[in-house]
Design an enzyme around this catalytic site. Structure first.
Site, PDB file in Angstrom:
ATOM      1  N   CYS A 154       0.846  -1.188   0.000  1.00 53.88           N
ATOM      2  CA  CYS A 154       0.000   0.000   0.000  1.00 53.88           C
ATOM      3  C   CYS A 154       0.880   1.235   0.000  1.00 53.88           C
ATOM      4  O   CYS A 154       1.938   1.274   0.616  1.00 53.88           O
ATOM      5  CB  CYS A 154      -0.966   0.011   1.189  1.00 53.88           C
ATOM      6  SG  CYS A 154      -0.288   0.648   2.721  1.00 53.88           S
ATOM      7  N   HIS A 203       0.281   4.065   1.280  1.00 53.02           N
ATOM      8  CA  HIS A 203       0.192   4.911   2.470  1.00 53.02           C
ATOM      9  C   HIS A 203       1.152   4.473   3.560  1.00 53.02           C
ATOM     10  O   HIS A 203       1.631   5.291   4.333  1.00 53.02           O
ATOM     11  CB  HIS A 203      -1.239   4.893   3.022  1.00 53.02           C
ATOM     12  CG  HIS A 203      -2.252   5.388   2.037  1.00 53.02           C
ATOM     13  ND1 HIS A 203      -3.447   4.755   1.786  1.00 53.02           N
ATOM     14  CD2 HIS A 203      -2.211   6.451   1.201  1.00 53.02           C
ATOM     15  CE1 HIS A 203      -4.111   5.420   0.849  1.00 53.02           C
ATOM     16  NE2 HIS A 203      -3.382   6.446   0.470  1.00 53.02           N
TER      17      HIS A 203
HETATM   18 ZN   LIG Z   1      -1.926   1.295   4.101  1.00 53.79          ZN
END
Ligand SMILES: [Zn+2]
Length: 188
Positions: free
Chosen positions: A76, A78
Protein backbone atom coordinates in the site's frame (compact mmCIF):
# COMPACT_ATOMS: atom_id res chain seq x y z
CA UNK A 1 17.22 1.88 -8.14
CA UNK A 2 20.52 2.76 -6.46
CA UNK A 3 20.96 -0.10 -3.98
CA UNK A 4 23.90 1.55 -2.17
CA UNK A 5 21.73 4.55 -1.28
CA UNK A 6 18.83 2.34 -0.21
CA UNK A 7 21.16 0.27 2.03
CA UNK A 8 22.52 3.42 3.66
CA UNK A 9 18.99 4.73 4.29
CA UNK A 10 17.90 1.39 5.77
CA UNK A 11 20.88 1.41 8.15
CA UNK A 12 19.85 4.87 9.24
CA UNK A 13 16.23 3.74 9.63
CA UNK A 14 17.32 0.86 11.87
CA UNK A 15 19.12 3.33 14.16
CA UNK A 16 16.13 5.66 14.22
CA UNK A 17 13.73 2.98 15.42
CA UNK A 18 16.11 2.19 18.29
CA UNK A 19 18.04 -0.72 16.84
CA UNK A 20 21.75 -1.32 16.57
CA UNK A 21 22.50 -1.79 12.85
CA UNK A 22 25.84 -3.37 13.80
CA UNK A 23 24.38 -6.23 15.77
CA UNK A 24 24.99 -9.56 14.11
CA UNK A 25 21.41 -10.35 13.04
CA UNK A 26 21.01 -6.97 11.38
CA UNK A 27 24.33 -6.66 9.56
CA UNK A 28 22.93 -7.86 6.26
CA UNK A 29 19.41 -6.54 6.74
CA UNK A 30 19.86 -3.29 4.76
CA UNK A 31 21.19 -5.33 1.84
CA UNK A 32 18.28 -7.79 2.09
CA UNK A 33 15.71 -4.98 2.22
CA UNK A 34 17.27 -3.31 -0.82
CA UNK A 35 17.03 -6.57 -2.77
CA UNK A 36 13.46 -7.16 -1.64
CA UNK A 37 12.40 -3.61 -2.55
CA UNK A 38 14.01 -3.90 -5.95
CA UNK A 39 11.87 -6.98 -6.59
CA UNK A 40 8.68 -5.67 -4.98
CA UNK A 41 8.80 -2.46 -7.05
CA UNK A 42 9.96 -4.06 -10.30
CA UNK A 43 6.58 -3.18 -11.84
CA UNK A 44 7.82 0.38 -12.40
CA UNK A 45 10.38 -1.03 -14.79
CA UNK A 46 8.01 -3.23 -16.82
CA UNK A 47 5.72 -2.22 -19.67
CA UNK A 48 2.23 -3.77 -19.51
CA UNK A 49 1.50 -3.28 -23.23
CA UNK A 50 4.78 -4.96 -24.25
CA UNK A 51 3.77 -7.84 -22.05
CA UNK A 52 0.25 -8.17 -23.47
CA UNK A 53 1.37 -7.90 -27.09
CA UNK A 54 3.83 -10.74 -26.57
CA UNK A 55 1.09 -13.25 -25.76
CA UNK A 56 -1.84 -12.98 -28.10
CA UNK A 57 -3.27 -15.95 -29.92
CA UNK A 58 -5.74 -15.74 -32.80
CA UNK A 59 -8.96 -17.41 -31.74
CA UNK A 60 -12.45 -16.68 -33.03
CA UNK A 61 -14.64 -16.50 -29.98
CA UNK A 62 -17.29 -14.21 -28.57
CA UNK A 63 -17.43 -16.14 -25.33
CA UNK A 64 -16.33 -14.70 -22.07
CA UNK A 65 -12.91 -15.81 -20.88
CA UNK A 66 -12.24 -15.87 -17.16
CA UNK A 67 -9.00 -16.08 -15.20
CA UNK A 68 -9.97 -16.62 -11.60
CA UNK A 69 -8.05 -16.54 -8.33
CA UNK A 70 -4.85 -14.96 -9.60
CA UNK A 71 -2.69 -14.55 -6.49
CA UNK A 72 -1.86 -10.98 -5.70
CA UNK A 73 0.70 -9.34 -3.43
CA UNK A 74 1.23 -5.59 -3.36
CA UNK A 75 2.35 -2.75 -1.09
CA UNK A 76 0.00 0.00 0.00
CA UNK A 77 1.26 3.44 -0.86
CA UNK A 78 0.19 4.91 2.47
CA UNK A 79 2.26 2.66 4.75
CA UNK A 80 4.35 0.54 2.40
CA UNK A 81 2.84 -2.51 4.10
CA UNK A 82 1.56 -5.50 2.15
CA UNK A 83 -1.94 -6.12 0.98
CA UNK A 84 -2.67 -9.47 -0.59
CA UNK A 85 -5.50 -11.53 -1.99
CA UNK A 86 -6.94 -12.62 -5.31
CA UNK A 87 -7.70 -11.01 -8.61
CA UNK A 88 -10.34 -12.22 -11.08
CA UNK A 89 -10.26 -11.06 -14.68
CA UNK A 90 -12.97 -11.65 -17.27
CA UNK A 91 -12.96 -10.41 -20.85
CA UNK A 92 -14.62 -10.84 -24.20
CA UNK A 93 -12.03 -11.06 -26.95
CA UNK A 94 -12.00 -9.43 -30.38
CA UNK A 95 -10.37 -12.24 -32.32
CA UNK A 96 -7.27 -12.63 -30.15
CA UNK A 97 -7.01 -14.18 -26.71
CA UNK A 98 -4.32 -13.78 -24.06
CA UNK A 99 -2.30 -16.58 -22.48
CA UNK A 100 -3.43 -17.08 -18.88
CA UNK A 101 0.11 -16.76 -17.52
CA UNK A 102 0.33 -13.33 -19.18
CA UNK A 103 -2.74 -12.18 -17.29
CA UNK A 104 -1.06 -13.24 -14.06
CA UNK A 105 2.06 -11.33 -15.16
CA UNK A 106 -0.08 -8.27 -15.94
CA UNK A 107 -1.42 -8.32 -12.38
CA UNK A 108 2.17 -8.51 -11.10
CA UNK A 109 3.35 -5.57 -13.21
CA UNK A 110 0.84 -3.31 -11.47
CA UNK A 111 0.97 -5.02 -8.06
CA UNK A 112 4.74 -4.58 -7.85
CA UNK A 113 4.39 -0.84 -7.42
CA UNK A 114 3.14 1.22 -4.49
CA UNK A 115 -0.61 0.98 -4.83
CA UNK A 116 -4.05 1.50 -3.49
CA UNK A 117 -6.38 -1.38 -4.25
CA UNK A 118 -8.87 0.77 -6.20
CA UNK A 119 -6.21 2.05 -8.60
CA UNK A 120 -4.62 -1.35 -9.02
CA UNK A 121 -8.01 -2.73 -10.09
CA UNK A 122 -8.56 0.07 -12.59
CA UNK A 123 -5.07 -0.05 -14.05
CA UNK A 124 -5.40 -3.76 -14.83
CA UNK A 125 -8.79 -3.20 -16.50
CA UNK A 126 -7.54 -0.21 -18.53
CA UNK A 127 -4.43 -2.07 -19.70
CA UNK A 128 -6.67 -4.87 -21.04
CA UNK A 129 -8.90 -2.33 -22.78
CA UNK A 130 -5.93 -0.33 -24.15
CA UNK A 131 -4.54 -3.48 -25.77
CA UNK A 132 -7.28 -3.00 -28.37
CA UNK A 133 -8.01 -6.73 -28.34
CA UNK A 134 -11.01 -6.88 -26.03
CA UNK A 135 -14.63 -5.84 -26.38
CA UNK A 136 -14.97 -5.50 -22.67
CA UNK A 137 -13.27 -6.42 -19.40
CA UNK A 138 -14.11 -6.87 -15.74
CA UNK A 139 -11.61 -7.00 -12.89
CA UNK A 140 -12.38 -7.82 -9.27
CA UNK A 141 -9.83 -7.81 -6.45
CA UNK A 142 -10.45 -9.17 -2.96
CA UNK A 143 -7.64 -8.36 -0.54
CA UNK A 144 -6.60 -8.05 3.09
CA UNK A 145 -4.48 -5.11 4.13
CA UNK A 146 -1.78 -5.58 6.74
CA UNK A 147 -1.73 -1.83 7.43
CA UNK A 148 -5.24 -2.26 8.83
CA UNK A 149 -4.79 -5.72 10.36
CA UNK A 150 -1.44 -5.14 12.13
CA UNK A 151 -2.30 -1.68 13.35
CA UNK A 152 -5.72 -2.85 14.54
CA UNK A 153 -7.46 -0.04 12.66
CA UNK A 154 -10.47 -1.95 11.44
CA UNK A 155 -11.88 -5.40 11.80
CA UNK A 156 -8.88 -7.68 11.67
CA UNK A 157 -10.41 -10.04 9.18
CA UNK A 158 -12.08 -7.62 6.83
CA UNK A 159 -11.60 -8.23 3.16
CA UNK A 160 -11.84 -5.29 0.81
CA UNK A 161 -13.42 -5.85 -2.60
CA UNK A 162 -12.95 -3.53 -5.56
CA UNK A 163 -14.13 -3.84 -9.13
CA UNK A 164 -13.70 -2.16 -12.47
CA UNK A 165 -15.75 -2.86 -15.60
CA UNK A 166 -15.12 -1.36 -19.02
CA UNK A 167 -16.46 -1.67 -22.56
CA UNK A 168 -19.23 -4.24 -23.02
CA UNK A 169 -19.01 -5.13 -19.31
CA UNK A 170 -19.95 -1.54 -18.50
CA UNK A 171 -22.86 -1.04 -20.88
CA UNK A 172 -24.34 -4.55 -20.91
CA UNK A 173 -25.92 -5.64 -17.60
CA UNK A 174 -26.22 -9.20 -19.01
CA UNK A 175 -22.46 -9.40 -19.65
CA UNK A 176 -21.74 -8.02 -16.20
CA UNK A 177 -23.99 -10.52 -14.47
CA UNK A 178 -22.51 -13.39 -16.51
CA UNK A 179 -19.07 -12.31 -15.26
CA UNK A 180 -20.24 -12.16 -11.65
CA UNK A 181 -21.91 -15.57 -11.80
CA UNK A 182 -18.87 -17.19 -13.44
CA UNK A 183 -16.41 -15.94 -10.84
CA UNK A 184 -18.63 -16.85 -7.91
CA UNK A 185 -19.12 -20.47 -8.97
CA UNK A 186 -17.61 -23.13 -6.75
CA UNK A 187 -14.14 -24.20 -7.84
CA UNK A 188 -13.88 -27.40 -9.89
ZN1 LIG B 1 -1.93 1.29 4.10
Amino acid sequence: MDTTTVERLMRQLLSEIGEDPDREGLLKTPERIAKALDYLTSGYRADPQDLLSSARFTQETDNMIIARDIELYSLCEHHMLPFFGRCHIGYVAKGKVFGVSKLARLVEVYARRLQIQERLTEEIAHAMMDSGDVQGVGVIIEARHLCMMMRGVEKQNSVMTTSSVLGSFLYSPATRSEFLSLISRPKP
